[in-house]
Scaffold this active site. Structure first.
Site, mmCIF file in Angstrom:
data_model
loop_
_atom_site.group_PDB
_atom_site.id
_atom_site.type_symbol
_atom_site.label_atom_id
_atom_site.label_comp_id
_atom_site.label_asym_id
_atom_site.label_seq_id
_atom_site.Cartn_x
_atom_site.Cartn_y
_atom_site.Cartn_z
ATOM 1 C CE LYS A 72 -29.824 11.490 10.734
ATOM 2 N NZ LYS A 72 -30.990 12.310 11.035
ATOM 3 C CE LYS A 107 -25.861 10.596 17.387
ATOM 4 N NZ LYS A 107 -26.548 11.764 17.063
ATOM 5 C CE LYS A 131 -34.352 11.543 18.664
ATOM 6 N NZ LYS A 131 -33.589 12.043 17.515
HETATM 7 P P1 TYM Z 1 -31.426 14.844 17.647
HETATM 8 O O1 TYM Z 1 -32.874 14.615 17.500
HETATM 9 O O2 TYM Z 1 -30.495 13.883 17.003
HETATM 10 O O3 TYM Z 1 -31.021 14.898 19.168
HETATM 11 C C1 TYM Z 1 -31.686 15.769 20.067
HETATM 12 C C2 TYM Z 1 -30.749 16.277 21.134
HETATM 13 O O4 TYM Z 1 -30.172 15.203 21.873
HETATM 14 C C3 TYM Z 1 -28.757 15.300 21.822
HETATM 15 N N1 TYM Z 1 -28.234 13.924 21.751
HETATM 16 C C4 TYM Z 1 -27.316 13.414 22.590
HETATM 17 N N2 TYM Z 1 -26.687 13.953 23.640
HETATM 18 C C5 TYM Z 1 -25.813 13.156 24.297
HETATM 19 N N3 TYM Z 1 -25.564 11.874 23.955
HETATM 20 C C6 TYM Z 1 -26.179 11.292 22.908
HETATM 21 N N4 TYM Z 1 -25.951 10.024 22.592
HETATM 22 C C7 TYM Z 1 -27.114 12.082 22.168
HETATM 23 N N5 TYM Z 1 -27.904 11.834 21.099
HETATM 24 C C8 TYM Z 1 -28.577 12.979 20.853
HETATM 25 C C9 TYM Z 1 -28.442 16.068 20.553
HETATM 26 O O5 TYM Z 1 -27.177 16.665 20.615
HETATM 27 C C10 TYM Z 1 -29.568 17.072 20.545
HETATM 28 O O6 TYM Z 1 -29.294 18.149 21.380
HETATM 29 N N6 TYM Z 1 -30.495 18.501 14.423
HETATM 30 C C11 TYM Z 1 -30.999 18.218 15.735
HETATM 31 C C12 TYM Z 1 -32.413 18.700 15.973
HETATM 32 C C13 TYM Z 1 -32.645 20.152 15.695
HETATM 33 C C14 TYM Z 1 -32.213 21.237 16.514
HETATM 34 C C15 TYM Z 1 -32.721 22.405 15.875
HETATM 35 C C16 TYM Z 1 -31.478 21.313 17.684
HETATM 36 C C17 TYM Z 1 -33.336 20.683 14.656
HETATM 37 N N7 TYM Z 1 -33.390 22.035 14.775
HETATM 38 C C18 TYM Z 1 -32.474 23.674 16.429
HETATM 39 C C19 TYM Z 1 -31.250 22.595 18.225
HETATM 40 C C20 TYM Z 1 -31.737 23.753 17.596
HETATM 41 C C21 TYM Z 1 -30.971 16.715 15.936
HETATM 42 O O7 TYM Z 1 -30.984 15.934 15.004
HETATM 43 O O8 TYM Z 1 -31.060 16.331 17.209
#
Ligand code: TYM
Length: 339
Positions: A117, A203, A206
């Protein structure tokens, strides 16, 4: 009569930093739904995390409503899951400060998400971006979560959460009475890393630049089909799961497996030697069918903003109860004067 045994807790969250993708669905949300049968479930929109990258306030608010409607549309029943917005529960920011004092700069500078990032946002490498995993640790530890259902890319953040929890417990807990529960990641066997359709070596994201690289949960069926039919594949016509040599085909196989429940072996048996067109067609059909009920339910829910607000208020109240109790336990362990 003995009191019912408390159920284990799971918690997870998604950043409202772009539209929800098929990756978010297959790697996370889809796997959250069945957990309500066996666990106390807390699922958030992590808006505090989202502002580590500049967001347009109007777009952010609209997106948070879209997300919460999509959570429910994907099958997260608000009466069986605590659905809430991170900024509605002040304990997250408060515990995050405490945990900052138990996290090393060196640990944070090793985080790959921070490196990625900061490379993408060179003119805004803010302290929040660096500190992001500490807030995530606070999110998880506040709820005594034993499991955190996430995709593969969050594994490193989970490891840091565990290290910080163990460090805090060693400093302030006892073996019999640890302050924090040390959580485990729950990563699905298929769908944990869905790759981009145009660049299957990165990957699906979004906040990616190319519209055609990701499938969004609200894409109409013909858009989904077009995107999948134009997905980049590899040379030849061999259907084989090999992420290194055949990233495009392997990604289509993962998508088909995660949306239909077929195994990778079954997919090889059915599509090997048939040309990639057949595999792409099958994946398109499977994704369209999987998202059809989600999109129909979303259309019913999104217009009812007062209803969505009720879900969020109720969620914030239930989440705060649990989170505040943990925060008080932490303050006590630190020697702060009770309020
Ligand atoms: P974020 O918003 O990037 O993604 C949310 C969830 O989606 C999963 N994910 C994917 N899984 C498979 N293939 C992909 N291409 C893909 N892109 C995203 C991520 O692994 C995630 O589970 N830091 C976290 C958000 C967060 C969080 C937390 C998660 C903040 N606090 C506490 C769990 C517990 C994040 O940026 O996810």
């Amino acid at each position: 009569m003995t009191a019912a045994k408390p159920r284990p807790v799971v918690l997870s969250g998604i950043q409202p930093s772009g539209r929800l993708t098929l990756g978010n669905y297959l790697g996370a949300i889809k796997n959250w739904v069945p957990l309500a049968d066996t666990h106390d479930c807390y699922y958030m929109l992590v808006d505090l995390h989202a502002i580590t990258v500049r967001q347009d306030p109007k777009v952010l608010r609209e997106r948070c409503f879209e997300f919460i409607a999509l959570y429910v549309a994907c099958g997260l029943d608000p009466s069986r899951n605590v659905l809430f917005v991170q900024s509605h529960v002040p304990a997250h920011a408060r515990l995050s400060w405490v945990l900052n004092c138990y996290t090393q700069m060196g640990e944070l500078s090793r985080m790959t998400q921070f490196k990625d990032k900061s490379a993408k946002n060179v003119d805004n490498i803010n302290a929040g971006l660096f500190d992001y995993p500490v807030l995530m640790a606070a999110d998880i530890l506040l709820y005594d979560a034993t499991g955190v259902p996430v995709g593969d890319d969050q594994k490193q953040h989970l490891e840091l959460t565990r290290d910080v929890a163990i460090r805090f417990n060693n400093a302030h807990g006892t073996k019999d009475r640890p302050v924090f529960i040390v959580p485990e990641p729950m990563i699905p066997p298929v769908g944990a890393r869905i790759m981009g359709l145009q660049d299957p070596t990165a990957k699906m994201s979004k906040s990616g630049d190319a519209e055609t690289d990701a499938i969004y949960l609200l894409d109409p069926p013909d858009t989904i089909t077009r995107k999948l039919k134009r997905a980049v594949t590899d040379l030849g016509n061999e259907v084989r799961y090999d992420v290194k040599d055949k990233p495009g085909v392997s990604n289509l196989m993962s998508i088909l497996a995660a949306t239909t429940g077929q195994t990778l072996e079954q997919i090889v048996e059915t599509y090997n030697g048939q040309g990639y067109g057949k595999l792409k067609g099958a994946a398109a059909e499977a994704v369209v069918e999987c998202l059809r009920p989600v999109q129909a339910r979303y259309a019913e829910l999104r217009g009812d903003e007062p209803g969505l607000m009720r879900v969020l208020r109720d969620g914030a109240q239930r989440a705060s109860q649990k989170a505040d109790a943990t925060l008080m336990r932490v303050h006590e362990a630190l020697g702060f004067i009770p309020q």
